[in-house]
Write a protein that holds these residues in place. Structure first.
Motif, PDB file in Angstrom:
ATOM      1  N   LEU A  66       0.835  -1.205   0.000  1.00 50.11           N
ATOM      2  CA  LEU A  66       0.000   0.000   0.000  1.00 50.11           C
ATOM      3  C   LEU A  66       0.867   1.251   0.000  1.00 50.11           C
ATOM      4  O   LEU A  66       0.557   2.234  -0.681  1.00 50.11           O
ATOM      5  N   LEU A  67       1.951   1.239   0.782  1.00 50.44           N
ATOM      6  CA  LEU A  67       2.849   2.393   0.817  1.00 50.44           C
ATOM      7  C   LEU A  67       3.484   2.626  -0.546  1.00 50.44           C
ATOM      8  O   LEU A  67       3.737   3.771  -0.933  1.00 50.44           O
ATOM      9  N   ASP A  68       3.716   1.558  -1.293  1.00 47.92           N
ATOM     10  CA  ASP A  68       4.316   1.651  -2.625  1.00 47.92           C
ATOM     11  C   ASP A  68       3.295   1.932  -3.723  1.00 47.92           C
ATOM     12  O   ASP A  68       3.661   1.997  -4.905  1.00 47.92           O
ATOM     13  N   MET A  69       2.030   2.074  -3.388  1.00 44.88           N
ATOM     14  CA  MET A  69       0.970   2.242  -4.390  1.00 44.88           C
ATOM     15  C   MET A  69       0.939   1.057  -5.359  1.00 44.88           C
ATOM     16  O   MET A  69       0.785   1.216  -6.564  1.00 44.88           O
ATOM     17  N   SER A  70       1.081  -0.136  -4.807  1.00 42.05           N
ATOM     18  CA  SER A  70       1.109  -1.332  -5.659  1.00 42.05           C
ATOM     19  C   SER A  70       0.215  -2.424  -5.079  1.00 42.05           C
ATOM     20  O   SER A  70       0.625  -3.577  -4.944  1.00 42.05           O
ATOM     21  N   SER A  71      -1.015  -2.058  -4.735  1.00 40.26           N
ATOM     22  CA  SER A  71      -1.941  -3.017  -4.134  1.00 40.26           C
ATOM     23  C   SER A  71      -2.448  -4.047  -5.130  1.00 40.26           C
ATOM     24  O   SER A  71      -3.005  -5.066  -4.737  1.00 40.26           O
ATOM     25  N   GLY A  72      -2.283  -3.793  -6.436  1.00 44.45           N
ATOM     26  CA  GLY A  72      -2.837  -4.668  -7.462  1.00 44.45           C
ATOM     27  C   GLY A  72      -4.293  -4.407  -7.756  1.00 44.45           C
ATOM     28  O   GLY A  72      -4.900  -5.095  -8.580  1.00 44.45           O
TER      29      GLY A  72
END
Length: 519
Positions: free
Chosen positions: A265-271
């Motif tokens: 979530l911190l990486d903006m990569s939740s899918g």
């Protein structure tokens, strides 16, 4: 008086908003210490107005010849939009005398940090002067004196050329990068000195530049979400790899959040996304109406967990979505309650106590937009307030990383976020890989700096409308707060190279420079 300059969403003509009229601030408790006029509360004050909230700064009193026992006063204030982060900047002026005599209060609002609504407001308010005994007056006075004594030395930006011969101060905040009429304030921090470009308004220079209350917008993703998780990872190793479904029941109930970690979530990569096109989800009507405009936690988290389907394995692709940061904040708040007690608060007991207060931020920064319900969930992805000195202090604390930050934050995370780990640059956000995102911080790859034969990776924080805090790898920090949707600072990067080189030799990579840039 009321004059609209920009009104993207028609707020000025919405009967329910009543933006043309200043709300009554109600009772405002002020403490006088010499010529200083100190509000007992300096964070935004919620009230009955549907659109505006007041935030007061430290003002001044003085006496003019021939006015007898009358004292003049000026008090800076800001209007913050309810459930949002825009701030509109003004000044109140009045005169008062013994025996509870006070004039009308004149007000003028002539600037803002708000990309979608710009307006001038001016007029008069009725006032009564009450002589009351306030609690903790001594604490209010002592706290301000301590705060003022702890602010970084502040000098005009032009002084940079005197202190650092050969530098070009005009390249910072250059009109070719940020339109002057859209600029709220800007500055450069070098060797612990805050060089300020000022605080222009449509009616001249803002007379209380040190008290200008600035919105964070998505800078909060870095200084709240990222630094908060770095602190929790240091205290409770493994926090970053916790599963969202174990802390956010609304996401668990949706059924497709398995395997998504707090770090994802911190990486903006939740899918998760509806569209992977740049900012398509963020700028959608659905996001605006069902997430940003929603005041309650139940509505926000229902949208954040349930609106967009799972598209791929978490951790693979960057898709910018503030709703993902809200899920992160919800999970962090639950994690804090689990580890520190049911009454523990993510902001008060972790981020403020362990991070922001240690960095020396002001009481104005001890605030976050929260949901308007009993949950009071901090937004985490936006909704903070900062003074210019707070911005300078953050730069001083993070660039280069201070000893206290090293002690409080988890090392692997801060090294990756600040582009000090060449093996972990983060996820590309553009096709050419020149823009990256890692652990809540952005980075720009600069390939052609003088004296460097390798790319320089420049970490920065960014906020909606035109906010940038650039942590240059030579230990210089540059910031600007604007609202013309301009995000450019290449000229500033080159100008900072005149202050201190990025590469000591033609083969040295700034990403692996010694941690003390003076060495």
């Amino acid at each position: 008086g009321f004059r609209v300059l920009q009104d993207t969403y028609g707020a000025a003509d919405a009967p329910s908003a009543a933006v043309r009229h200043l709300p009554s601030p109600g009772r405002v408790d002020l403490v006088q210490d010499g010529n200083a006029l100190i509000p007992q509360t300096r964070i935004p004050i919620a009230g009955p107005h549907p659109y505006w909230e007041f935030a007061f700064g430290v003002g001044r009193t003085w006496q003019e010849p021939g006015e007898g026992e009358w004292t003049r006063a000026a008090l800076p204030f800001s209007l913050m939009e309810v459930n949002a982060n825009c701030l509109h900047h003004g000044v109140l002026t009045f005169v008062f005398a013994p025996a509870r005599r006070i004039s009308q209060v004149a007000y003028q609002v002539s600037s803002e940090t708000c990309a979608y609504f710009k307006a001038d407001l001016w007029g008069f308010l009725q006032a009564d002067l009450l002589d009351v005994t306030l609690p903790d007056v001594g604490h209010v006075v002592d706290a301000l004196r301590t705060e003022l004594s702890g602010r970084l030395p502040r000098r005009p930006l032009a002084q940079l050329a005197v202190d650092h011969p050969g530098s070009t101060p005009a390249e910072f905040g250059h009109p070719a990068e940020v339109t002057p009429s859209q600029m709220s304030t800007w500055g450069v921090i070098v060797d612990g000195v805050h060089y300020s470009g000022g605080c222009p308004t449509r009616a001249g220079e803002y007379p209380f530049c040190d008290e200008l209350v600035l919105p964070s917008y998505s800078v909060a993703k870095s200084i709240f979400g990222s630094l908060g998780l770095m602190r929790l990872e240091r205290r409770f190793p493994g926090a970053r790899n916790q599963q969202v479904v174990d802390y956010v029941p609304e996401c668990a109930a949706h059924g497709d959040w398995s395997g998504v970690t707090l770090g994802n979530l911190l990486d903006m990569s939740s899918g998760h996304w509806t569209s992977a096109a740049a900012y398509a989800d963020e700028d959608s009507v659905a996001m605006s109406k069902e997430f940003f405009d929603e005041p309650r936690h139940a509505g926000k988290i229902a949208y954040a967990c349930g609106h967009s389907p799972r598209r791929e394995t978490a951790g693979r692709a960057f898709v910018y979505r503030t709703s993902d940061t809200y899920v992160l904040g919800t999970a962090l708040a639950a994690f804090v309650r689990q580890k520190m007690g049911s009454q523990a608060d993510l902001l008060d007991d972790v981020v403020w106590r362990d991070v922001w207060s240690v960095a020396g931020l002001s009481p104005v920064a001890d605030f976050s937009r929260r949901t308007r319900d009993d949950v009071r969930q901090p937004f985490v992805g936006y909704g903070l307030t900062l003074l210019p000195d707070d911005v300078a202090k953050l730069g001083q604390w993070l660039n280069p990383l201070s000893a206290s930050a090293r002690d409080l934050l988890e090392e692997r995370m801060w090294r990756s976020a600040l582009q000090l780990d060449a093996a972990d640059r983060g996820l590309a956000t553009t096709a050419d890989g020149t823009l990256l995102y890692n652990d809540g911080f952005w980075a720009a790859r600069i390939d052609d700096l003088p004296g460097c034969d390798v790319p320089v990776f420049v970490p920065f924080m960014s906020g909606f409308g035109g906010i940038s805090i650039v942590l240059l790898p030579n230990g210089v920090t540059y910031y600007y707060f604007s609202d013309g949707n301009e995000f450019r600072f290449r000229r500033a990067i080159y100008a900072a190279a005149q202050l201190r080189p990025y590469c000591r030799t033609a083969t040295a990579s700034p990403a692996v420079m010694p941690e003390d840039p003076a060495s």
